[in-house]
Design a protein around this motif. Sequence first.
Motif, PDB file in Angstrom:
ATOM      1  N   ILE A  98      37.946  39.067  29.807  1.00  0.00           N
ATOM      2  CA  ILE A  98      38.283  38.581  31.143  1.00  0.00           C
ATOM      3  C   ILE A  98      37.959  37.098  31.251  1.00  0.00           C
ATOM      4  O   ILE A  98      38.737  36.316  31.807  1.00  0.00           O
ATOM      5  CB  ILE A  98      37.526  39.381  32.222  1.00  0.00           C
ATOM      6  N   GLY A  99      36.830  36.693  30.705  1.00  0.00           N
ATOM      7  CA  GLY A  99      36.473  35.280  30.738  1.00  0.00           C
ATOM      8  C   GLY A  99      37.516  34.409  30.059  1.00  0.00           C
ATOM      9  O   GLY A  99      37.875  33.332  30.554  1.00  0.00           O
ATOM     10  N   ALA A 100      38.030  34.877  28.905  1.00  0.00           N
ATOM     11  CA  ALA A 100      39.073  34.131  28.208  1.00  0.00           C
ATOM     12  C   ALA A 100      40.320  34.021  29.078  1.00  0.00           C
ATOM     13  O   ALA A 100      40.969  32.966  29.132  1.00  0.00           O
ATOM     14  CB  ALA A 100      39.398  34.817  26.886  1.00  0.00           C
ATOM     15  N   ALA A 101      40.659  35.117  29.775  1.00  0.00           N
ATOM     16  CA  ALA A 101      41.847  35.109  30.617  1.00  0.00           C
ATOM     17  C   ALA A 101      41.677  34.187  31.822  1.00  0.00           C
ATOM     18  O   ALA A 101      42.595  33.439  32.188  1.00  0.00           O
ATOM     19  CB  ALA A 101      42.159  36.536  31.087  1.00  0.00           C
ATOM     20  N   ILE A 102      40.509  34.224  32.450  1.00  0.00           N
ATOM     21  CA  ILE A 102      40.281  33.366  33.624  1.00  0.00           C
ATOM     22  C   ILE A 102      40.301  31.895  33.207  1.00  0.00           C
ATOM     23  O   ILE A 102      40.897  31.050  33.885  1.00  0.00           O
ATOM     24  CB  ILE A 102      38.954  33.730  34.311  1.00  0.00           C
ATOM     25  N   ALA A 103      39.676  31.551  32.079  1.00  0.00           N
ATOM     26  CA  ALA A 103      39.713  30.175  31.593  1.00  0.00           C
ATOM     27  C   ALA A 103      41.141  29.748  31.284  1.00  0.00           C
ATOM     28  O   ALA A 103      41.545  28.601  31.573  1.00  0.00           O
ATOM     29  CB  ALA A 103      38.831  30.049  30.347  1.00  0.00           C
ATOM     30  N   LEU A 105      43.873  30.849  32.703  1.00  0.00           N
ATOM     31  CA  LEU A 105      44.589  30.632  33.966  1.00  0.00           C
ATOM     32  C   LEU A 105      44.123  29.355  34.656  1.00  0.00           C
ATOM     33  O   LEU A 105      44.937  28.640  35.259  1.00  0.00           O
ATOM     34  CB  LEU A 105      44.403  31.843  34.878  1.00  0.00           C
ATOM     35  N   ARG A 106      42.853  29.034  34.576  1.00  0.00           N
ATOM     36  CA  ARG A 106      42.373  27.760  35.129  1.00  0.00           C
ATOM     37  C   ARG A 106      43.049  26.593  34.411  1.00  0.00           C
ATOM     38  O   ARG A 106      43.472  25.621  35.040  1.00  0.00           O
ATOM     39  CB  ARG A 106      40.863  27.648  34.986  1.00  0.00           C
ATOM     40  N   ASP A 107      43.174  26.711  33.085  1.00  0.00           N
ATOM     41  CA  ASP A 107      43.829  25.648  32.326  1.00  0.00           C
ATOM     42  C   ASP A 107      45.298  25.523  32.707  1.00  0.00           C
ATOM     43  O   ASP A 107      45.881  24.433  32.565  1.00  0.00           O
ATOM     44  CB  ASP A 107      43.705  25.915  30.821  1.00  0.00           C
ATOM     45  N   ARG A 108      45.891  26.618  33.166  1.00  0.00           N
ATOM     46  CA  ARG A 108      47.273  26.582  33.627  1.00  0.00           C
ATOM     47  C   ARG A 108      47.418  25.859  34.967  1.00  0.00           C
ATOM     48  O   ARG A 108      48.525  25.626  35.435  1.00  0.00           O
ATOM     49  CB  ARG A 108      47.812  28.005  33.756  1.00  0.00           C
ATOM     50  N   GLY A 109      46.309  25.554  35.624  1.00  0.00           N
ATOM     51  CA  GLY A 109      46.364  24.813  36.869  1.00  0.00           C
ATOM     52  C   GLY A 109      46.177  25.621  38.129  1.00  0.00           C
ATOM     53  O   GLY A 109      46.281  25.082  39.239  1.00  0.00           O
TER      54      GLY A 109
END
Length: 384
Positions: A98-103, A105-109
Motif C-alpha cells: 500500500i505504501g508503494a501504491a500511495i507513493a 499516486l503522490r508522484d502522479r500529482g
Amino acid sequence: MTAPAREIELLGIPMAASNGRIDIYSGVSRMAGKVWGSLHRAATPSKTVVAVVHPASNFLGHYLLAPLARRGVDAVGLTTRYIGNDSTLLMENCVLDIGAAIAFLRDRGYERIVLVGNSGGGGLTALYQSQAESPSITHTPAGDPPDLTGATLPPVDALVELMAHPGRAIVFTEWLDPAIVDEHDPTRRDPDLDMFDPRNGPPYSPEFLARYRAAQVARNRRITAWVREKLAELAKDPDGVQDLPFTVHGTGADPRFTDLTIEPSDREAGTMWGPAAHANLMPASLAHFSSLRSWLSQWSIDESNCDGPLHLARTSVPTLVMYGTADQVCFPSHAQSLYDAVPHDDKKLLGVERGTHYLSGQPELMDQVTDTILSWLESTGVRA
C-alpha cells in the motif's frame, strides 16, 4: 450528474522488497517486481483519487471504480503481491505494498488520496494509516523483516471502512470451528461444541455461546502454540527450510451464520459460500491453507499486528465507516467497533439498508454508496 469515464489504465507499481523469502508462487510475478492497480480516470482531471484495497482479493474491477470516475473522481483498484493467494501472506508486506501504491499516486500529482478498506481491507487500511502516521512495528510476529519504522509509508488524507471487519485474525477466530478435536481429521468432533448439532441449536443458548466463543479462542491459541514449536524446530537448522505449509479445517462456523437472533439484521442465514455447514469445510472458503509464518502474521488472535480498532485509535484523518444491514460477513458490531476506535470527532457511521457484503446484484446501492462517499468527502473538505 455523471459523465463517462475517460480511460482505464493498468498501473505497474514497483514493489518494495521485504525479507528475501519466496512468498509468491509465480516466478513471473516475483521477477516483475510490481503490484498492480487499475486507474479509472474521470472525464476531467481530478486532484483527488480514491484507492480501494484488500489483502488478497482482486480489486482491479471493484464495483466502486467506474461510478467514482463517472462522478468526476479518479479511482484505483489496488492489489497486493498476494493477489488471489493468501497462503503465505504477511500483513506487514501488504502495508509495504500500500505504501508503494500511495507513493506512486503522490508522484502522479494527486493532492488528496482516500484509502478505502473493503471487507478484509478494513483492518489493513487501519494498520497502514497507523504505521504511516506513527510507525511502531519493527518486524513480523515471527521476527522477520520488514521494519515498518524505516519504510516509505505516506499517510493518506481520509479513510473509508466499507463493509469491513476489524481484522483477519479477529474475524477468523469468530469463524473458527471449536468442535474439531483433531487438526488432521475434521470429522472428529466434540458434540458439546458443535453448532451444527441440532441439539445445540439454533437458536443457541447464552451458556452455549459463551463456551463456544471461549473454545474458538482456545483453538486459535493451540494452533499458534504448535506453529511456534514447529518454527523453533526449523530454526535448529539455519541452512534448512524455515517455513512449512499446513491445513486448517473448519473455518466457517460463526453461530451468527445460522442463528439470526444473534445480532439481528436484514441478513439471510448462511455465508457468501452457501450454507455454513458446507462453507465450514469447503477448500475455497476462508483460511484453510497457511504457512507457519503467515499464520502468526495473518490469523493468530494474539500475535497478528492487524487489529483494526487498535490501529484506528492511532490515526488522525477523517474516517467514514459504512456497513450493510444484510451483510453475512461483516456485522454491525464490527462497524461499531471500528467507529468507536476512531479517537477524534471527524468520523461518521452509516448503515446501507439491505446492503449485502459486496452489493452483488444491487446496482442502486452501489450508486448510493458512491454518492455517500463523495458527499462525505466534500463535507470534510477532502474533496474540494
